[in-house]
Design a protein around this motif. Structure first.
Motif, PDB file in Angstrom:
ATOM      1  N   PHE A   1      21.826  65.804  12.437  1.00 43.49           N
ATOM      2  CA  PHE A   1      21.961  66.394  13.758  1.00 43.49           C
ATOM      3  C   PHE A   1      21.443  65.400  14.784  1.00 43.49           C
ATOM      4  O   PHE A   1      20.255  65.102  14.828  1.00 43.49           O
ATOM      5  CB  PHE A   1      21.179  67.710  13.835  1.00 43.49           C
ATOM      6  CG  PHE A   1      21.365  68.464  15.114  1.00 43.49           C
ATOM      7  CD1 PHE A   1      22.494  69.232  15.329  1.00 43.49           C
ATOM      8  CD2 PHE A   1      20.396  68.416  16.111  1.00 43.49           C
ATOM      9  CE1 PHE A   1      22.667  69.942  16.505  1.00 43.49           C
ATOM     10  CE2 PHE A   1      20.553  69.121  17.301  1.00 43.49           C
ATOM     11  CZ  PHE A   1      21.699  69.889  17.488  1.00 43.49           C
ATOM     12  N   ARG A   2      22.369  64.867  15.580  1.00 47.53           N
ATOM     13  CA  ARG A   2      22.009  63.875  16.598  1.00 47.53           C
ATOM     14  C   ARG A   2      21.258  62.698  16.001  1.00 47.53           C
ATOM     15  O   ARG A   2      20.270  62.196  16.562  1.00 47.53           O
ATOM     16  CB  ARG A   2      21.209  64.535  17.718  1.00 47.53           C
ATOM     17  CG  ARG A   2      21.995  65.637  18.415  1.00 47.53           C
ATOM     18  CD  ARG A   2      21.220  66.304  19.513  1.00 47.53           C
ATOM     19  NE  ARG A   2      22.026  67.343  20.140  1.00 47.53           N
ATOM     20  CZ  ARG A   2      21.617  68.137  21.116  1.00 47.53           C
ATOM     21  NH1 ARG A   2      20.372  68.014  21.566  1.00 47.53           N
ATOM     22  NH2 ARG A   2      22.405  69.049  21.627  1.00 47.53           N
ATOM     23  N   GLY A   3      21.720  62.280  14.828  1.00 49.78           N
ATOM     24  CA  GLY A   3      21.162  61.104  14.178  1.00 49.78           C
ATOM     25  C   GLY A   3      19.844  61.315  13.470  1.00 49.78           C
ATOM     26  O   GLY A   3      19.243  60.363  12.969  1.00 49.78           O
ATOM     27  N   LYS A   4      19.396  62.578  13.410  1.00 49.21           N
ATOM     28  CA  LYS A   4      18.108  62.872  12.766  1.00 49.21           C
ATOM     29  C   LYS A   4      18.325  63.519  11.414  1.00 49.21           C
ATOM     30  O   LYS A   4      19.149  64.411  11.264  1.00 49.21           O
ATOM     31  CB  LYS A   4      17.277  63.788  13.665  1.00 49.21           C
ATOM     32  CG  LYS A   4      16.887  63.149  14.994  1.00 49.21           C
ATOM     33  CD  LYS A   4      16.047  64.094  15.818  1.00 49.21           C
ATOM     34  CE  LYS A   4      15.652  63.464  17.155  1.00 49.21           C
ATOM     35  NZ  LYS A   4      14.833  64.398  17.969  1.00 49.21           N
ATOM     36  N   LYS A   5      17.572  63.085  10.434  1.00 48.09           N
ATOM     37  CA  LYS A   5      17.676  63.622   9.083  1.00 48.09           C
ATOM     38  C   LYS A   5      16.499  64.544   8.789  1.00 48.09           C
ATOM     39  O   LYS A   5      15.364  64.266   9.172  1.00 48.09           O
ATOM     40  CB  LYS A   5      17.694  62.479   8.064  1.00 48.09           C
ATOM     41  CG  LYS A   5      18.084  62.920   6.666  1.00 48.09           C
ATOM     42  CD  LYS A   5      18.306  61.720   5.765  1.00 48.09           C
ATOM     43  CE  LYS A   5      18.768  62.175   4.387  1.00 48.09           C
ATOM     44  NZ  LYS A   5      19.018  61.012   3.501  1.00 48.09           N
TER      45      LYS A   5
END
Length: 222
Positions: A60-64
């Motif tokens: 999500f938006r580059g976050k893991k």
């Protein structure tokens, strides 16, 4: 392993509605949401049959997302939108299997599925602030009464369901859920609340008048 759908396959499904700015303010992002949208899931049982460590959510938006020792996800938001889920069966089990601290769940997105009702199971999570159920098949407006038992609820979306066609839909929503700040991804204004209160009072008067006429009619028949 459950892998995310490819970008090309997304075009065959409805696009998710972007969260309103107020939704984003209401949710404290200690972690990204658990993103399980666009999986073509027919039921929640699918998630119960696989090992939690084999589930790979979309970033999500580059976050893991981080996991706890049992492999559960450290998050307070669950996104199951844009699937084909037609029942709440297994919801409680899925939340407890996938979310590290289920009691902290505060955002649930089940929009664009095939749900025909609002189930009491959602009441097991009283900290939910945001609930997206738009684009389903919910037909009974009285189902909204269940959400009145969730005092922390601030944002609800139910547009795109059959109940939206009810003439008193918006009035019913605002009078039944006075605590919410956004309805159907739009901010509720003071004028909205005043209009809903007036319409609600008029509706109650008409209901009372109909009951009185029915009572008089029955009395005269004796």
């Amino acid at each position: 392993m459950i892998a995310p759908r490819t970008a090309s396959s997304y075009r065959r499904y409805r696009k998710p509605v972007v969260e309103s700015s107020l939704d984003m303010k209401e949710t404290v992002y200690s972690a990204p949401p658990l993103e399980l949208s666009f999986r073509t899931m027919l039921s929640l049982d699918y998630l119960l049959r696989v090992d939690v460590r084999d589930i790979e959510p979309r970033e999500f938006r580059g976050k893991k997302l981080k996991r706890d020792e049992q492999g559960r996800f450290c998050t307070t938001a669950l996104k199951l939108n844009n699937n084909m889920i037609d029942s709440w069966s297994g919801f409680d089990e899925v939340v407890n299997k996938l979310i590290s601290n289920p009691d902290d769940l505060n955002w649930v997105d089940l929009s664009f599925n095939a749900l025909s009702s609002i189930d009491d199971v959602i009441l097991k999570y009283p900290n939910i602030k945001i609930l997206h159920l738009h684009g389903n098949e919910i037909e009974d407006l009285s189902d909204v009464d269940k959400l009145a038992k969730m005092p922390k609820l601030k944002s609800v979306s139910l547009h795109g369901n059959p109940i939206e066609q009810e003439k008193r839909y918006r009035t019913y929503m605002l009078t039944t859920l006075p605590q919410i700040r956004t309805l159907d991804l739009c901010t509720i204004t003071k004028a909205d609340r005043e209009t809903a209160a007036t319409m609600g009072a008029m509706f109650n008067v008409r209901v009372k008048q109909r009951k009185n006429r029915k009572w008089k009619s029955n009395a005269q028949s004796y």
